[in-house]
Design a protein around this motif. Structure first.
Motif, PDB file in Angstrom:
ATOM      1  N   GLU A  99       0.870  -1.158  -0.102  1.00 53.18           N
ATOM      2  CA  GLU A  99       0.017   0.007   0.129  1.00 53.18           C
ATOM      3  C   GLU A  99       0.830   1.292   0.030  1.00 53.18           C
ATOM      4  O   GLU A  99       0.566   2.174  -0.697  1.00 53.18           O
ATOM      5  CB  GLU A  99      -1.081  -0.083   1.072  1.00 53.18           C
ATOM      6  CG  GLU A  99      -1.847  -1.027   1.101  1.00 53.18           C
ATOM      7  CD  GLU A  99      -2.812  -1.162  -0.023  1.00 53.18           C
ATOM      8  OE1 GLU A  99      -3.033  -0.186  -0.618  1.00 53.18           O
ATOM      9  OE2 GLU A  99      -3.442  -2.147  -0.294  1.00 53.18           O
TER      10      GLU A  99
ATOM     11  N   LYS B 292      -5.301   5.648  -0.422  1.00 54.31           N
ATOM     12  CA  LYS B 292      -4.169   4.751  -0.232  1.00 54.31           C
ATOM     13  C   LYS B 292      -3.655   5.124   1.453  1.00 54.31           C
ATOM     14  O   LYS B 292      -3.273   4.219   1.953  1.00 54.31           O
ATOM     15  CB  LYS B 292      -2.730   5.191  -1.155  1.00 54.31           C
ATOM     16  CG  LYS B 292      -3.036   4.653  -2.264  1.00 54.31           C
ATOM     17  CD  LYS B 292      -3.028   3.222  -2.508  1.00 54.31           C
ATOM     18  CE  LYS B 292      -4.175   2.665  -2.966  1.00 54.31           C
ATOM     19  NZ  LYS B 292      -4.465   1.199  -2.883  1.00 54.31           N
TER      20      LYS B 292
ATOM     21  N   GLU C 249       1.939   1.741  -3.490  1.00 57.93           N
ATOM     22  CA  GLU C 249       1.006   2.400  -4.394  1.00 57.93           C
ATOM     23  C   GLU C 249       0.729   3.744  -4.043  1.00 57.93           C
ATOM     24  O   GLU C 249       0.430   4.548  -5.041  1.00 57.93           O
ATOM     25  CB  GLU C 249      -0.425   1.571  -3.985  1.00 57.93           C
ATOM     26  CG  GLU C 249      -0.479   0.220  -4.589  1.00 57.93           C
ATOM     27  CD  GLU C 249      -1.487  -0.758  -4.312  1.00 57.93           C
ATOM     28  OE1 GLU C 249      -1.578  -1.813  -4.765  1.00 57.93           O
ATOM     29  OE2 GLU C 249      -2.552  -0.150  -3.616  1.00 57.93           O
TER      30      GLU C 249
HETATM   31 MG   LIG Z   1      -4.298  -2.428  -2.559  1.00 54.25          MG
END
Ligand SMILES: [Mg+2]
Length: 115
Positions: free
Chosen positions: A40, A72, A43
Motif C-alpha cells: 500500500e 491509499k 501504491e
Molecule cells: Mg491495494
C-alpha cells in the motif's frame, strides 16, 4: 466520524470487526500484514512516481490524485491497525515512546531546519 471525535480504539474496533466478519484473522500473520502494508505504501508512492516536487504538491491540492492518495493513506492505516490488533500493540504507547526517542535523538535546538 472525524479525527477530532474518533479514538484510535474505535478505528481498531472497526478494522477488527471487518476482519472477524470475513474470518480473515487466519491470513493476518505478521509477514502478510507487513507485506500488505508495504504494498500500500508503494501504491501511494506510485501516484507521485513521475511528478516533480512541485507537481506532487499541486496534485495534493485537489482532484483525482488527491482522492487516490487519501484512499491509499486509509489502506496504510487500516493495515497498520490490523497489525496492531493481531500483535497486541498499543499504538498510542508505541508512538509516544518512539517520539520520546526522536526528541532525544534530534533535539530541536540542534536540528532545526536540517537533518
Ligand atoms: Mg491495494
Amino acid at each position: 466520524m472525524s479525527d477530532n471525535k474518533t479514538t484510535i480504539n474505535e478505528l481498531k474496533s472497526i478494522v477488527e470487526s471487518f476482519v472477524d466478519e470475513r474470518d480473515w484473522k487466519q491470513f493476518h500473520s505478521p509477514k502478510n500484514l507487513a507485506m500488505s502494508l508495504s504494498v500500500e505504501v508503494a501504491e501511494l508512492m506510485e501516484l507521485f512516481q513521475w511528478l516533480s516536487l512541485d507537481q506532487a504538491r499541486e496534485a495534493m491540492k485537489a482532484g483525482e490524485t488527491r482522492e487516490n492518495a487519501i484512499a491509499k493513506i486509509a489502506d496504510i492505516l487500516i493495515y497498520t491497525l490490523a497489525f496492531c490488533n493481531r500483535n497486541n500493540i498499543d499504538i498510542t504507547d508505541a508512538v509516544k515512546k518512539k517520539m520520546e526517542k526522536n526528541i532525544q535523538k534530534y533535539p530541536a535546538d540542534k536540528f532545526k531546519g536540517h537533518f
